[in-house]
Design a protein around this motif. Structure first.
Motif, PDB file in Angstrom:
ATOM      1  N   LYS A 172      30.064  19.110  53.212  1.00 29.66           N
ATOM      2  CA  LYS A 172      31.510  19.092  53.458  1.00 29.66           C
ATOM      3  C   LYS A 172      32.290  19.784  52.333  1.00 29.66           C
ATOM      4  N   ASP A 173      31.984  19.444  51.077  1.00 32.08           N
ATOM      5  CA  ASP A 173      32.716  20.027  49.952  1.00 32.08           C
ATOM      6  C   ASP A 173      32.498  21.531  49.852  1.00 32.08           C
ATOM      7  N   ILE A 174      31.267  21.980  50.105  1.00 31.88           N
ATOM      8  CA  ILE A 174      30.972  23.416  50.041  1.00 31.88           C
ATOM      9  C   ILE A 174      31.679  24.146  51.168  1.00 31.88           C
ATOM     10  N   ARG A 175      31.695  23.561  52.353  1.00 32.94           N
ATOM     11  CA  ARG A 175      32.379  24.207  53.477  1.00 32.94           C
ATOM     12  C   ARG A 175      33.864  24.380  53.164  1.00 32.94           C
ATOM     13  N   ARG A 176      34.473  23.382  52.547  1.00 26.53           N
ATOM     14  CA  ARG A 176      35.882  23.511  52.178  1.00 26.53           C
ATOM     15  C   ARG A 176      36.051  24.579  51.086  1.00 26.53           C
ATOM     16  N   THR A 177      35.076  24.669  50.185  1.00 21.32           N
ATOM     17  CA  THR A 177      35.131  25.715  49.155  1.00 21.32           C
ATOM     18  C   THR A 177      35.041  27.090  49.800  1.00 21.32           C
ATOM     19  N   THR A 192      32.537  32.763  53.541  1.00 26.11           N
ATOM     20  CA  THR A 192      33.982  32.613  53.733  1.00 26.11           C
ATOM     21  C   THR A 192      34.236  32.003  55.105  1.00 26.11           C
ATOM     22  N   LYS A 193      35.177  31.073  55.152  1.00 26.01           N
ATOM     23  CA  LYS A 193      35.582  30.454  56.412  1.00 26.01           C
ATOM     24  C   LYS A 193      37.099  30.560  56.534  1.00 26.01           C
ATOM     25  N   GLU A 194      37.585  30.436  57.757  1.00 27.58           N
ATOM     26  CA  GLU A 194      39.030  30.512  57.968  1.00 27.58           C
ATOM     27  C   GLU A 194      39.720  29.306  57.327  1.00 27.58           C
ATOM     28  N   PRO A 195      40.681  29.554  56.440  1.00 27.93           N
ATOM     29  CA  PRO A 195      41.382  28.450  55.765  1.00 27.93           C
ATOM     30  C   PRO A 195      42.533  27.913  56.600  1.00 27.93           C
ATOM     31  N   ASP A 196      42.984  26.715  56.265  1.00 25.82           N
ATOM     32  CA  ASP A 196      44.204  26.222  56.894  1.00 25.82           C
ATOM     33  C   ASP A 196      45.398  26.637  56.027  1.00 25.82           C
ATOM     34  N   ASP A 197      46.597  26.381  56.518  1.00 24.02           N
ATOM     35  CA  ASP A 197      47.799  26.843  55.823  1.00 24.02           C
ATOM     36  C   ASP A 197      47.958  26.213  54.443  1.00 24.02           C
ATOM     37  N   SER A 198      47.499  24.960  54.282  1.00 29.87           N
ATOM     38  CA  SER A 198      47.640  24.306  52.980  1.00 29.87           C
ATOM     39  C   SER A 198      46.771  25.005  51.931  1.00 29.87           C
ATOM     40  N   MET A 199      45.630  25.526  52.347  1.00 29.75           N
ATOM     41  CA  MET A 199      44.762  26.264  51.430  1.00 29.75           C
ATOM     42  C   MET A 199      45.373  27.614  51.073  1.00 29.75           C
ATOM     43  N   ILE A 200      45.993  28.247  52.059  1.00 35.77           N
ATOM     44  CA  ILE A 200      46.670  29.527  51.813  1.00 35.77           C
ATOM     45  C   ILE A 200      47.800  29.337  50.804  1.00 35.77           C
ATOM     46  N   GLU A 201      48.515  28.231  50.905  1.00 32.69           N
ATOM     47  CA  GLU A 201      49.592  27.940  49.946  1.00 32.69           C
ATOM     48  C   GLU A 201      49.044  27.831  48.522  1.00 32.69           C
ATOM     49  N   VAL A 202      47.873  27.225  48.374  1.00 32.00           N
ATOM     50  CA  VAL A 202      47.243  27.111  47.055  1.00 32.00           C
ATOM     51  C   VAL A 202      46.892  28.489  46.523  1.00 32.00           C
ATOM     52  N   HIS A 213      37.563  30.139  49.664  1.00 33.70           N
ATOM     53  CA  HIS A 213      37.080  31.499  49.400  1.00 33.70           C
ATOM     54  C   HIS A 213      37.718  32.467  50.395  1.00 33.70           C
ATOM     55  N   GLY A 214      37.798  32.048  51.653  1.00 34.75           N
ATOM     56  CA  GLY A 214      38.458  32.871  52.661  1.00 34.75           C
ATOM     57  C   GLY A 214      39.931  33.082  52.350  1.00 34.75           C
ATOM     58  N   ALA A 215      40.591  32.033  51.876  1.00 32.89           N
ATOM     59  CA  ALA A 215      42.009  32.139  51.517  1.00 32.89           C
ATOM     60  C   ALA A 215      42.214  33.111  50.360  1.00 32.89           C
ATOM     61  N   GLU A 216      41.292  33.077  49.399  1.00 32.52           N
ATOM     62  CA  GLU A 216      41.360  34.009  48.262  1.00 32.52           C
ATOM     63  C   GLU A 216      41.310  35.452  48.753  1.00 32.52           C
ATOM     64  N   GLY A 224      41.373  39.646  41.163  1.00 31.25           N
ATOM     65  CA  GLY A 224      40.159  39.090  41.734  1.00 31.25           C
ATOM     66  C   GLY A 224      40.216  37.586  41.619  1.00 31.25           C
ATOM     67  N   GLY A 225      39.303  36.903  42.265  1.00 32.35           N
ATOM     68  CA  GLY A 225      39.398  35.446  42.225  1.00 32.35           C
ATOM     69  C   GLY A 225      38.089  34.755  42.510  1.00 32.35           C
ATOM     70  N   GLN A 226      38.189  33.456  42.617  1.00 29.06           N
ATOM     71  CA  GLN A 226      37.028  32.606  42.870  1.00 29.06           C
ATOM     72  C   GLN A 226      37.512  31.289  43.432  1.00 29.06           C
ATOM     73  N   ALA A 227      36.791  30.787  44.417  1.00 23.38           N
ATOM     74  CA  ALA A 227      37.111  29.465  44.964  1.00 23.38           C
ATOM     75  C   ALA A 227      36.519  28.392  44.071  1.00 23.38           C
ATOM     76  N   VAL A 228      37.269  27.309  43.886  1.00 24.69           N
ATOM     77  CA  VAL A 228      36.795  26.165  43.101  1.00 24.69           C
ATOM     78  C   VAL A 228      36.969  24.912  43.959  1.00 24.69           C
ATOM     79  N   LEU A 229      36.728  23.755  43.392  1.00 24.28           N
ATOM     80  CA  LEU A 229      36.861  22.508  44.136  1.00 24.28           C
ATOM     81  C   LEU A 229      38.321  22.278  44.519  1.00 24.28           C
ATOM     82  N   GLU A 230      38.610  22.342  45.815  1.00 24.48           N
ATOM     83  CA  GLU A 230      39.964  22.154  46.352  1.00 24.48           C
ATOM     84  C   GLU A 230      40.981  23.085  45.702  1.00 24.48           C
ATOM     85  N   GLY A 231      40.560  24.316  45.391  1.00 26.45           N
ATOM     86  CA  GLY A 231      41.494  25.246  44.782  1.00 26.45           C
ATOM     87  C   GLY A 231      40.948  26.646  44.653  1.00 26.45           C
TER      88      GLY A 231
END
Length: 329
Positions: A166-171, A278-288, A175-178, A7-14
């Motif tokens: 902006k920061d929440i949207r990226r989080t 949850t929003k669609e992540p970009d590839d850099s987020m998927i890598e994280v 979340h989507g990447a998780e 299981g997981g959780q989205a954090v600031l830029e991670g």
């Protein structure tokens, strides 16, 4: 679909990923590199009775808050601002506590504040507002329904409004990447950026679904509680939170392991609500997200045991499972 147990959780830029007693948080640093911190966490449920059904959900919720605070602190350390102000404010505590004691104190304070604030906003406030309608009706069932709808409305408005930040949207994207990573391996696909990108960003074990179930379940339970005194009514909502959370946890746990049509139907509103969180992540987020998973979960072994996949090397698959239904977004 076979539950992986992660299981997981989205954090600031991670993203934080947890498997058993181990968790790892991966963060995309300002310079573009991925920093990964792996830790071991032992649940506060140290006794067997704490792990019984309908009780374990309460302690699991507290565990999630504690780990969440720890991982948020780690991710924020790469994007910290006003360091000098923070340092001067904490001088008094630093003089009287060790670094470990200070961290434990601040973590405990944050968890308590989060719980109190959540209960006040989502449990107590709707009772006070619903009390206004008592001048129009004597039906306790109708008042409980109005109270519940207010609670759900406040929650949906909250998660929707903060998504404009902006920061929440990226989080939400993280979340989507998780979710995509977990869905990827649980549907028998190797954990690569391409496979993760094609996977669904909704998952039945999500905390968003858990919160919605808590609120819907509270409507039915509070309908059968007739308490005229508003302060006692508020107190009853607070005292019943652990009971409702325990039941909700058991449903989420079941939903994550079951493909029963009834369970799937009951899970559907929670999946719809995840459209906000949850929003669609970009590839850099998927890598994280992949970096976090790989530190705590051997997905190659999992795919080999559960789906019969074998691998030529760390990077590529040798065979794919015949059944990949549900893997697409």
């Amino acid at each position: 679909m076979k539950s992986s147990g992660i299981g997981g959780q989205a954090v600031l830029e991670g993203i934080m990923m947890k498997n058993g007693d181990r968790y790892a948080v991966a963060v995309r640093k300002p310079d573009g590199e991925i920093a990964v911190d792996e830790q071991e966490y032992h649940s506060i449920a140290k006794y067997r009775w704490m792990r019984l059904p309908f009780l374990r959900g309460i302690f699991n919720f507290v565990d999630s808050l504690v780990i969440g605070m720890k991982t948020l602190t780690f991710s924020a350390s790469f994007y910290g601002e006003e360091e000098e102000g923070k340092e001067s404010k904490s001088n008094f505590l630093e003089r009287h506590m060790t670094e470990e004691q200070l961290e434990h104190f601040m973590m405990t304070l944050s968890v308590i504040f989060s719980i109190v604030l959540s209960i006040a906003v989502f449990m107590v406030l709707p009772v006070a507002v619903a009390g206004f309608f008592r001048r129009f009706t004597d039906s306790s069932f109708l008042i409980a329904l109005i109270e519940g709808l207010l609670r759900i409305g406040i929650f949906i408005a909250y998660v929707g409004l903060i998504s404009f930040m902006k920061d929440i949207r990226r989080t939400y994207m993280y979340h989507g990447a998780e979710h995509k990573c977990i869905n990827c391996v649980e549907h028998g696909l190797p954990l690569t950026v391409d496979h993760v990108r094609r996977s669904s960003k909704e998952h039945k074990r999500c905390g968003t679904s858990f919160m919605l179930i808590v609120m819907v379940l509270s409507i039915f339970i509070f309908m059968f509680l007739r308490i005229d005194n508003i302060f006692l009514r508020m107190m009853s909502r607070v005292l019943l939170v652990p009971f409702i959370a325990g039941i909700s946890y058991e449903f989420i746990r079941l939903a994550g392991r079951s493909e029963n049509p009834i369970v799937n139907a009951l899970s559907r509103p929670g999946l719809w609500l995840q459209g906000l969180t949850t929003k669609e992540p970009d590839d850099s987020m998927i890598e994280v997200a992949i970096a976090a998973v790989e530190r705590v979960f051997d997905w190659r072994k999992y795919l080999s045991e559960e789906f019969g996949l074998t691998f030529e090397s760390e990077a590529g698959e040798k065979a794919e499972p015949a059944d990949q239904k549900g893997a697409g977004a």
